[in-house]
Design an enzyme around this catalytic site. Structure first.
Site, PDB file in Angstrom:
ATOM      1  N   GLN A 121      31.078  69.466  29.393  1.00 17.65           N
ATOM      2  CA  GLN A 121      32.429  69.136  30.917  1.00 17.65           C
ATOM      3  C   GLN A 121      32.852  69.599  31.533  1.00 17.65           C
ATOM      4  O   GLN A 121      33.200  71.169  31.182  1.00 17.65           O
ATOM      5  CB  GLN A 121      32.979  68.202  30.027  1.00 17.65           C
ATOM      6  CG  GLN A 121      33.929  67.215  30.423  1.00 17.65           C
ATOM      7  CD  GLN A 121      35.461  66.919  29.870  1.00 17.65           C
ATOM      8  OE1 GLN A 121      36.322  67.793  29.556  1.00 17.65           O
ATOM      9  NE2 GLN A 121      35.726  65.849  29.705  1.00 17.65           N
ATOM     10  N   GLY A 122      32.820  69.608  32.816  1.00 13.88           N
ATOM     11  CA  GLY A 122      32.720  70.806  33.873  1.00 13.88           C
ATOM     12  C   GLY A 122      33.470  70.043  34.855  1.00 13.88           C
ATOM     13  O   GLY A 122      33.802  69.837  35.810  1.00 13.88           O
ATOM     14  N   SER A 124      37.372  71.186  33.850  1.00 12.86           N
ATOM     15  CA  SER A 124      38.496  72.258  34.767  1.00 12.86           C
ATOM     16  C   SER A 124      38.314  73.448  34.763  1.00 12.86           C
ATOM     17  O   SER A 124      36.846  73.995  34.949  1.00 12.86           O
ATOM     18  CB  SER A 124      38.460  73.154  33.244  1.00 12.86           C
ATOM     19  OG  SER A 124      39.419  72.287  32.192  1.00 12.86           O
ATOM     20  N   SER A 156      33.329  73.501  27.051  1.00 16.10           N
ATOM     21  CA  SER A 156      32.087  73.505  26.077  1.00 16.10           C
ATOM     22  C   SER A 156      31.154  73.066  25.637  1.00 16.10           C
ATOM     23  O   SER A 156      30.251  72.673  26.517  1.00 16.10           O
ATOM     24  CB  SER A 156      33.439  72.731  25.025  1.00 16.10           C
ATOM     25  OG  SER A 156      34.545  72.596  24.681  1.00 16.10           O
ATOM     26  N   GLU A 239      38.240  60.234  25.673  1.00 13.84           N
ATOM     27  CA  GLU A 239      38.744  61.225  24.942  1.00 13.84           C
ATOM     28  C   GLU A 239      39.502  61.807  24.217  1.00 13.84           C
ATOM     29  O   GLU A 239      39.356  62.117  23.209  1.00 13.84           O
ATOM     30  CB  GLU A 239      38.382  62.494  26.711  1.00 13.84           C
ATOM     31  CG  GLU A 239      38.643  63.542  25.683  1.00 13.84           C
ATOM     32  CD  GLU A 239      38.479  65.044  26.638  1.00 13.84           C
ATOM     33  OE1 GLU A 239      38.466  65.012  27.544  1.00 13.84           O
ATOM     34  OE2 GLU A 239      37.771  65.907  26.281  1.00 13.84           O
TER      35      GLU A 239
HETATM   36  C1  FAD Z   1      39.518  73.930  23.250  1.00 18.28           C
HETATM   37  C2  FAD Z   1      39.100  73.652  23.812  1.00 18.28           C
HETATM   38  C3  FAD Z   1      37.976  73.643  25.023  1.00 18.28           C
HETATM   39  C4  FAD Z   1      37.997  73.026  25.713  1.00 18.28           C
HETATM   40  N1  FAD Z   1      36.528  72.449  26.199  1.00 18.28           N
HETATM   41  C5  FAD Z   1      36.663  71.939  27.996  1.00 18.28           C
HETATM   42  C6  FAD Z   1      35.633  71.545  28.622  1.00 18.28           C
HETATM   43  O1  FAD Z   1      34.340  71.309  27.494  1.00 18.28           O
HETATM   44  N2  FAD Z   1      35.520  70.537  29.921  1.00 18.28           N
HETATM   45  C7  FAD Z   1      36.945  71.544  30.694  1.00 18.28           C
HETATM   46  O2  FAD Z   1      36.628  70.422  32.114  1.00 18.28           O
HETATM   47  N3  FAD Z   1      37.910  72.207  29.733  1.00 18.28           N
HETATM   48  C8  FAD Z   1      37.974  72.197  28.468  1.00 18.28           C
HETATM   49  N4  FAD Z   1      38.948  72.529  27.992  1.00 18.28           N
HETATM   50  C9  FAD Z   1      40.170  72.718  29.068  1.00 18.28           C
HETATM   51  C10 FAD Z   1      41.227  72.171  29.255  1.00 18.28           C
HETATM   52  O3  FAD Z   1      40.951  70.537  29.499  1.00 18.28           O
HETATM   53  C11 FAD Z   1      42.642  72.300  29.916  1.00 18.28           C
HETATM   54  O4  FAD Z   1      42.785  73.904  28.650  1.00 18.28           O
HETATM   55  C12 FAD Z   1      43.677  72.157  29.462  1.00 18.28           C
HETATM   56  O5  FAD Z   1      43.775  70.516  30.551  1.00 18.28           O
HETATM   57  C13 FAD Z   1      45.239  72.636  30.505  1.00 18.28           C
HETATM   58  O6  FAD Z   1      44.369  73.503  32.252  1.00 18.28           O
HETATM   59  P1  FAD Z   1      45.205  75.106  31.926  1.00 18.28           P
HETATM   60  O7  FAD Z   1      44.612  75.965  30.655  1.00 18.28           O
HETATM   61  O8  FAD Z   1      44.517  75.670  32.786  1.00 18.28           O
HETATM   62  O9  FAD Z   1      46.649  74.405  31.433  1.00 18.28           O
HETATM   63  P2  FAD Z   1      47.942  74.788  32.937  1.00 18.28           P
HETATM   64  O10 FAD Z   1      47.531  73.365  33.622  1.00 18.28           O
HETATM   65  O11 FAD Z   1      47.473  76.415  33.641  1.00 18.28           O
HETATM   66  O12 FAD Z   1      48.923  74.982  31.932  1.00 18.28           O
HETATM   67  C14 FAD Z   1      49.742  76.003  31.836  1.00 18.28           C
HETATM   68  C15 FAD Z   1      50.923  75.237  31.013  1.00 18.28           C
HETATM   69  O13 FAD Z   1      51.465  74.452  32.742  1.00 18.28           O
HETATM   70  C16 FAD Z   1      52.467  73.369  31.361  1.00 18.28           C
HETATM   71  N5  FAD Z   1      52.005  72.062  32.658  1.00 18.28           N
HETATM   72  C17 FAD Z   1      51.741  72.378  33.575  1.00 18.28           C
HETATM   73  N6  FAD Z   1      51.440  71.136  34.709  1.00 18.28           N
HETATM   74  C18 FAD Z   1      52.298  70.646  34.037  1.00 18.28           C
HETATM   75  C19 FAD Z   1      53.699  69.474  34.684  1.00 18.28           C
HETATM   76  N7  FAD Z   1      52.661  68.604  35.583  1.00 18.28           N
HETATM   77  N8  FAD Z   1      54.461  68.834  33.791  1.00 18.28           N
HETATM   78  C20 FAD Z   1      54.675  69.662  32.362  1.00 18.28           C
HETATM   79  N9  FAD Z   1      54.236  70.803  32.213  1.00 18.28           N
HETATM   80  C21 FAD Z   1      52.774  71.492  33.040  1.00 18.28           C
HETATM   81  C22 FAD Z   1      50.866  73.096  31.009  1.00 18.28           C
HETATM   82  O14 FAD Z   1      51.334  72.259  29.684  1.00 18.28           O
HETATM   83  C23 FAD Z   1      50.822  74.446  29.788  1.00 18.28           C
HETATM   84  O15 FAD Z   1      51.609  75.008  28.579  1.00 18.28           O
HETATM   85  C24 FAD Z   1      39.188  73.229  26.995  1.00 18.28           C
HETATM   86  C25 FAD Z   1      39.965  73.368  26.466  1.00 18.28           C
HETATM   87  C26 FAD Z   1      40.647  74.021  24.935  1.00 18.28           C
HETATM   88  C27 FAD Z   1      41.541  74.498  24.605  1.00 18.28           C
END
Ligand code: FAD
Length: 377
Positions: A121-122, A124, A156, A239
């Site tokens: 899944q691409g 993020s 992932s 999902e």
């Molecule tokens: C094990 C694992 C597998 C993953 N696999 C994939 C994958 O295969 N493909 C893929 O595309 N992505 C994947 N991800 C990514 C995942 O979808 C993102 O990590 C997630 O959506 C959060 O984005 P971020 O890490 O950029 O954090 P950010 O969005 O930068 O968030 C940082 C903090 O700010 C808070 N925050 C942000 N916006 C708000 C808001 N509007 N209101 C309140 N709080 C807020 C968040 O809750 C968090 O605590 C994976 C993540 C993990 C941990």
């Protein structure tokens, strides 16, 4: 609401249990956790066994109740989980089934079911996680191809994937949610570079993916150009709705094992330990009921999980962390030994409140879409 099995469900459950009892002893040994090519082969092999025996369709064609029975019984029997087939079976596949053209369904769905192709899944990007609509990976038209440049992160299984469900920006001028398109990108296309990322738990289960003028046929677009946000919402509801269901059964099994371990090593005599285990047991039972409720709601609305899946994901991810914190309490000093059971699970449980949408984002969804609170900024 009646959650007991109907006569057809009973028959389905009995047939499945009988097959599992015969099939599971024939599986090869599990590969090491960080040998991804071997894990891919193992997970695809299991999928092929399911396919040959007529069970592979269960995630898509069976009723939600039968799917639930399947997840429950396979987990109880200790069968492999979907593993590297996670994205193919649980999000890209259902999305293509719901939104793809007949030609796209014919091209991509059978190899997923037969255990021949792995998807990743691409979605993020470094600056687009929770705020997914901020994604910047660009795609422009060149004849019957899109040319894609940008980068993805936390992808992932990227290292062992054949296909990527990819979100790209096709109209930079349109309002953010309206300029996004959902593409199926072959991972072996020229211009795709995968750089694995190592996690706290030591595993390289996800990667950064760099895209440098990658050519993707227009025929690989699922949904209309610039309508990718709506298609993405279908993917995400799958999902959050069904992807973690089997794990609730596994957590209930871990609870029983923890209680046994606590009795064996004397931690049971601390009244706090049985109290925590008892409370967790009640929580996981409630989560299972919530799952059944969500499934019957999905059954009534044509199979797509609704916002109830956010309630489930929110509560489940926190309970999973509490379960493994309790495991650490039961293990005492052993909680620092990575070779002990549950220790790696505890580390990886930290990711559950982030993956598939963080807890804060799930709370926003619950607040806005279930409770009807005003939208945040
Ligand atoms: C094990 C694992 C597998 C993953 N696999 C994939 C994958 O295969 N493909 C893929 O595309 N992505 C994947 N991800 C990514 C995942 O979808 C993102 O990590 C997630 O959506 C959060 O984005 P971020 O890490 O950029 O954090 P950010 O969005 O930068 O968030 C940082 C903090 O700010 C808070 N925050 C942000 N916006 C708000 C808001 N509007 N209101 C309140 N709080 C807020 C968040 O809750 C968090 O605590 C994976 C993540 C993990 C941990």
């Amino acid at each position: 609401m009646d959650f007991s099995d109907s006569p057809q469900d009973e028959e389905f459950r009995a047939r499945l249990k009988e097959w599992l009892a015969k099939a599971l002893p024939t599986l090869p040994p599990k590969p090491p956790p960080d040998d991804w090519p071997a894990r891919r082969a193992y997970d695809l092999g299991w999928q092929r066994m399911l396919y040959d025996a007529g069970w592979a369709q269960v995630h898509w064609d069976a009723s939600p109740t039968e799917r639930l029975i399947f997840l429950e019984e396979t987990e109880k029997a200790g069968a492999p989980y979907v593993g590297a087939n996670f994205v193919g079976l649980l999000h890209a596949g259902p999305t293509i089934a719901a939104e793809g053209t007949p030609a796209q369904r014919a091209r991509w769905l059978p190899p997923i079911l037969r255990g021949e192709e792995v998807w990743c899944q691409g979605f993020s990007e470094p600056d687009a996680g929770s705020d997914l609509a901020a994604l910047r990976t660009r795609a422009w038209r060149d004849g019957d191809h899109y040319v894609v440049s940008g980068s993805k992160i936390w992808t992932s299984h990227a290292e062992v994937a054949d296909w990527c469900e990819l979100l790209v920006r096709t109209d930079a001028e349109a309002p953010r949610h309206r300029g996004i398109t959902w593409l199926a990108m072959p991972m072996d296309a020229p211009g795709v570079t995968v750089r694995p990322l190592r996690t706290l738990a030591g595993s390289a289960e996800f990667a950064e993916v760099f895209l440098d003028e990658v050519r993707v046929p227009v025929a690989h677009r699922v949904g209309e150009e610039n309508d990718g946000w709506r298609v993405t919402m279908v993917t995400l509801s799958f999902e959050r709705g069904t992807a973690f269901v089997g794990e609730v059964v596994a957590c209930r099994r871990v609870l029983v094992e923890l209680a046994r371990e606590a009795r064996r090593n004397g931690r049971w005599d601390d009244p706090g330990v049985p109290r925590r285990l008892g409370r967790l047991n009640a929580e996981f039972r409630a989560l299972w009921r919530l799952t059944q409720w969500n499934v019957s709601e999905a059954e009534a609305s044509g199979g797509v999980p609704g916002v109830g899946s956010s309630v489930f994901k929110l509560r489940y991810s926190h309970m999973r962390q509490e379960l493994y914190d309790t495991a650490a309490d039961v293990l005492g000093d052993g909680a620092l030994d990575l070779d002990r059971p549950w220790v790696l699970d505890r580390l990886s449980s930290l990711s559950y409140t982030i993956a598939a949408g963080t807890s804060q984002i799930q709370r926003n969804i619950v607040g806005e879409r279930i409770l009807g609170l005003p939208k945040g900024r």
